[in-house]
Design a protein around this motif. Structure first.
Motif, PDB file in Angstrom:
ATOM      1  N   ALA A 286      36.716  41.690  37.452  1.00 24.13           N
ATOM      2  CA  ALA A 286      37.592  41.115  38.485  1.00 24.13           C
ATOM      3  C   ALA A 286      38.993  40.905  37.916  1.00 24.13           C
ATOM      4  O   ALA A 286      39.993  41.187  38.576  1.00 24.13           O
ATOM      5  CB  ALA A 286      37.016  39.806  38.987  1.00 24.13           C
ATOM      6  N   LEU A 289      40.867  44.134  37.624  1.00 22.17           N
ATOM      7  CA  LEU A 289      41.288  44.750  38.896  1.00 22.17           C
ATOM      8  C   LEU A 289      42.822  44.830  38.998  1.00 22.17           C
ATOM      9  O   LEU A 289      43.366  45.842  39.413  1.00 22.17           O
ATOM     10  CB  LEU A 289      40.754  43.936  40.082  1.00 22.17           C
ATOM     11  CG  LEU A 289      39.286  44.163  40.469  1.00 22.17           C
ATOM     12  CD1 LEU A 289      38.922  43.297  41.676  1.00 22.17           C
ATOM     13  CD2 LEU A 289      39.047  45.623  40.821  1.00 22.17           C
ATOM     14  N   ARG A 290      43.468  43.720  38.561  1.00 17.23           N
ATOM     15  CA  ARG A 290      44.924  43.676  38.673  1.00 17.23           C
ATOM     16  C   ARG A 290      45.588  44.727  37.797  1.00 17.23           C
ATOM     17  O   ARG A 290      46.652  45.239  38.075  1.00 17.23           O
ATOM     18  CB  ARG A 290      45.416  42.291  38.222  1.00 17.23           C
ATOM     19  CG  ARG A 290      45.190  41.239  39.278  1.00 17.23           C
ATOM     20  CD  ARG A 290      46.012  40.004  38.934  1.00 17.23           C
ATOM     21  NE  ARG A 290      45.333  38.838  39.428  1.00 17.23           N
ATOM     22  CZ  ARG A 290      44.654  37.996  38.693  1.00 17.23           C
ATOM     23  NH1 ARG A 290      44.579  38.170  37.396  1.00 17.23           N
ATOM     24  NH2 ARG A 290      44.061  36.964  39.237  1.00 17.23           N
ATOM     25  N   ALA A 292      44.336  47.688  36.994  1.00 17.67           N
ATOM     26  CA  ALA A 292      43.868  49.063  37.239  1.00 17.67           C
ATOM     27  C   ALA A 292      45.077  49.996  37.395  1.00 17.67           C
ATOM     28  O   ALA A 292      46.044  49.676  38.083  1.00 17.67           O
ATOM     29  CB  ALA A 292      43.009  49.108  38.476  1.00 17.67           C
ATOM     30  N   LEU A 298      40.198  51.709  39.830  1.00 17.75           N
ATOM     31  CA  LEU A 298      39.950  50.551  40.687  1.00 17.75           C
ATOM     32  C   LEU A 298      38.545  50.633  41.300  1.00 17.75           C
ATOM     33  O   LEU A 298      37.776  49.662  41.281  1.00 17.75           O
ATOM     34  CB  LEU A 298      41.013  50.503  41.792  1.00 17.75           C
ATOM     35  CG  LEU A 298      41.108  49.184  42.544  1.00 17.75           C
ATOM     36  CD1 LEU A 298      41.599  48.061  41.648  1.00 17.75           C
ATOM     37  CD2 LEU A 298      42.063  49.327  43.745  1.00 17.75           C
ATOM     38  N   ASP A 299      38.222  51.865  41.808  1.00 18.65           N
ATOM     39  CA  ASP A 299      36.887  52.078  42.388  1.00 18.65           C
ATOM     40  C   ASP A 299      35.785  51.791  41.372  1.00 18.65           C
ATOM     41  O   ASP A 299      34.766  51.158  41.670  1.00 18.65           O
ATOM     42  CB  ASP A 299      36.755  53.532  42.872  1.00 18.65           C
ATOM     43  CG  ASP A 299      37.361  53.694  44.267  1.00 18.65           C
ATOM     44  OD1 ASP A 299      37.695  52.635  44.869  1.00 18.65           O
ATOM     45  OD2 ASP A 299      37.468  54.832  44.734  1.00 18.65           O
ATOM     46  N   PHE A 301      35.934  49.853  38.744  1.00 16.85           N
ATOM     47  CA  PHE A 301      35.825  48.411  38.480  1.00 16.85           C
ATOM     48  C   PHE A 301      35.075  47.713  39.614  1.00 16.85           C
ATOM     49  O   PHE A 301      34.210  46.863  39.404  1.00 16.85           O
ATOM     50  CB  PHE A 301      37.212  47.787  38.311  1.00 16.85           C
ATOM     51  CG  PHE A 301      37.919  48.212  37.048  1.00 16.85           C
ATOM     52  CD1 PHE A 301      37.214  48.834  36.013  1.00 16.85           C
ATOM     53  CD2 PHE A 301      39.304  47.988  36.881  1.00 16.85           C
ATOM     54  CE1 PHE A 301      37.872  49.231  34.849  1.00 16.85           C
ATOM     55  CE2 PHE A 301      39.937  48.377  35.717  1.00 16.85           C
ATOM     56  CZ  PHE A 301      39.225  49.011  34.704  1.00 16.85           C
ATOM     57  N   ILE A 302      35.445  48.142  40.856  1.00 20.03           N
ATOM     58  CA  ILE A 302      34.799  47.514  42.016  1.00 20.03           C
ATOM     59  C   ILE A 302      33.293  47.793  41.993  1.00 20.03           C
ATOM     60  O   ILE A 302      32.456  46.908  42.222  1.00 20.03           O
ATOM     61  CB  ILE A 302      35.448  47.988  43.332  1.00 20.03           C
ATOM     62  CG1 ILE A 302      36.864  47.407  43.425  1.00 20.03           C
ATOM     63  CG2 ILE A 302      34.637  47.535  44.555  1.00 20.03           C
ATOM     64  CD1 ILE A 302      37.701  47.943  44.572  1.00 20.03           C
TER      65      ILE A 302
END
Ligand code: ADP
Length: 498
Positions: A286, A289-290, A292, A298-299, A301-302
């Motif tokens: 989380a 995320l910033r 990425a 980003l995907d 990490f999500i």
């Protein structure tokens, strides 16, 4: 016990008889103790009486004929009594016979004494008769006293009639009375002594009976007590045995509680670790995320955050299930549904599962019934959870090869099997994998998300629904888990009725 004067007072002063039934008993006793002596005495007296005939031949030549005739008669009488003493009836008449024969012996001497008044040997002879009567032949005191007194009177009477010199009569009578008194005294003492003896003997016999009785009572009491003690002993032994068993059970329960406590602690530590891992994943990614750099990152990490979240959710669900089981509040809710639809859902769910996809596992399933016949009645949610747990494990613990699951219906029971070609389970571990909190004891399966809860929960669900589960497995070859749920099939008649 009665001794001395006290005892003597009990007896009749003249006859010396006992006042009660003891008299008869005493006479029997006296006879038994005396009759042999009496018998011998008669023999001796008969011999003496005969032998004194020799003196007759010296001092009374002119009356020898008469004297010998008298002696023969007396000796015959004495010998007759002697002979009769061998008869069984002697006991009834012995005192009377002695009494009569006494008069015969004394009478004979009195005749001789009167005929030869100046010859001393005949007065001495009469004295011998007195002594024999009171001491030798066992005539009782009273009878011998009466007999000797009568004899003295007879002598005096006959002597007076025969006109014997008064001085001779008087002097002889003095001697006779004197001898008679001494004899009477001896007889008196002897009889008192005998009766005292008898009395003691009787009292001892009575005491013996009492002692024997007491002994018998004592023996009975001892026997009774022994029985009671044996009984108590048995009871105590049983109690000791029972206590030993209870103690063993308590120790076992304590050990189990301690073991369970240890396992719970280990489980808690394990769980904390398990929860922390996905939590770290969620928080870590989380934060990332910033930072990425592109859409792709980003995907990724999500995805990781979602996976970790799902894992965390599964874990928490398992823990909740387990605590419900522990608290005994888990409820089974049965419904009617199509089994084939359920198996399809499970298959669909895992055919896209990351393990299956990433490891290129061959994944297949088979139904035991046609779709339209696959109606069953059981707890759908739990059954699905059980299937998911088993298929999920197969996916998790298989690195290459295949996974297949299928079901069959046997006598209304559902038999469900999941086969894989995974890492397998050692025989030792097979003993524990269904136990709660056992993950800690069988060691962690490296590289795989593992809590050790799934199979324990699965088994508890199955047991709650009346079923059971088993495993066949070989290390590095694969595993086959199968469970059975009884009475789930709804037959066509029931269906029709519905
Ligand atoms: P978890 O999988 O979370 O550890 P489970 O209770 O489902 O917990 O399984 C207990 C243990 O049994 C696992 O840790 C694993 O060692 C073993 N196990 C279960 N299923 C399989 C399987 N299909 N192949 C190999 N091992 C298995």
């Amino acid at each position: 016990m009665i001794f001395g004067t006290q005892f003597t007072n009990e007896l009749n002063r003249i006859t010396l008889n006992f006042p009660d039934k003891r008299e008869k008993e005493y006479r029997d006793y006296y006879f038994i103790r005396s009759f042999k002596t009496t018998r011998v005495a008669y023999l001796i007296l008969a011999i003496l009486y005969a032998f004194f005939g020799y003196l007759d031949s010296i001092v009374a030549k002119e009356y020898f004929q008469l004297f010998i005739t008298i002696r023969i008669i007396v000796v015959l009488v004495l010998l007759s009594v002697f002979a009769y003493s061998y008869s069984g009836k002697f006991k009834d008449y012995w005192q009377t016979l002695i009494f009569i024969s006494y008069f015969f012996a004394a009478g004979g001497i009195i005749v001789m004494l009167v005929v030869m008044p100046n010859v001393v040997i005949y007065s001495s002879g009469l004295i011998l008769v007195f002594l024999a009567g009171s001491v030798l032949v066992k005539l009782r005191f009273f009878a011998s006293s009466v007999a000797s007194s009568i004899v003295i009177l007879i002598y005096i009477l006959v002597a007076v009639i025969w006109e014997i010199d008064v001085t001779i009569i008087v002097s002889n009578s003095f001697f006779f009375i004197g001898a008679n008194l001494i004899g009477m005294f001896a007889a008196y003492r002897t009889e008192i002594f005998n009766r005292q003896n008898f009395n003691l003997y009787q009292q001892i016999a009575k005491k013996n009976v009492e002692i024997e009785e007491a002994n018998k009572n004592l023996e009975e009491k001892v026997e009774e007590r022994t029985k009671l003690l044996n009984f108590r002993n048995k009871e105590l032994k049983a109690e000791v045995k029972h206590r030993a068993i209870v103690e063993k059970e308590l120790i076992a329960a304590k050990e189990k509680a301690e073991e369970s406590d240890k396992l719970k602690s280990a489980f808690l530590a394990n769980m904390s670790h398990e929860i922390r891992t996905p939590m770290n994943g969620i928080l870590g990614f989380a934060n990332l995320l910033r930072e990425a750099e592109n859409e792709e990152e980003l995907d990724e990490f999500i995805d990781t955050i979602i996976n970790s979240g799902e894992h965390l959710l599964n874990l928490i669900n398992d823990i909740i299930d387990l605590s419900k089981i522990e608290a005994g509040i888990l409820k089974i809710e049965k419904t009617k549904f199509e089994l084939n639809r359920l198996t399809k859902e499970v298959f669909d769910m895992f055919s896209v599962e990351s393990n299956v996809v990433n490891k290129h596992l061959e994944f297949s399933f088979r139904n035991g019934l046609a779709d339209e016949e696959s109606l069953v009645y059981t707890d759908r949610m739990r059954l699905k959870q059980i299937m998911i747990n088993l298929v999920n494990n197969a996916c998790k613990y298989t690195d290459q090869g295949s996974i297949e699951f299928y079901y069959e219906i046997k006598d209304d029971s559902l038999v469900f099997v999941v086969k894989d070609t995974g890492i397998g389970i050692s025989e030792e571990a097979q003993k524990y994998i269904f136990d709660r909190f056992m993950q800690a004891s069988i060691g962690r399966t490296s590289g795989r998300e593992s809590t050790g809860l799934g199979l324990a929960i699965t088994k508890t669900y199955l047991n709650l629904m009346g079923g059971n589960i088993s495993v066949k497995s070989k290390l590095n070859k694969g595993s086959e888990f199968s469970f059975m749920l009884p009475g789930v099939k709804i037959n066509s008649e029931v269906l029709a009725n519905d």
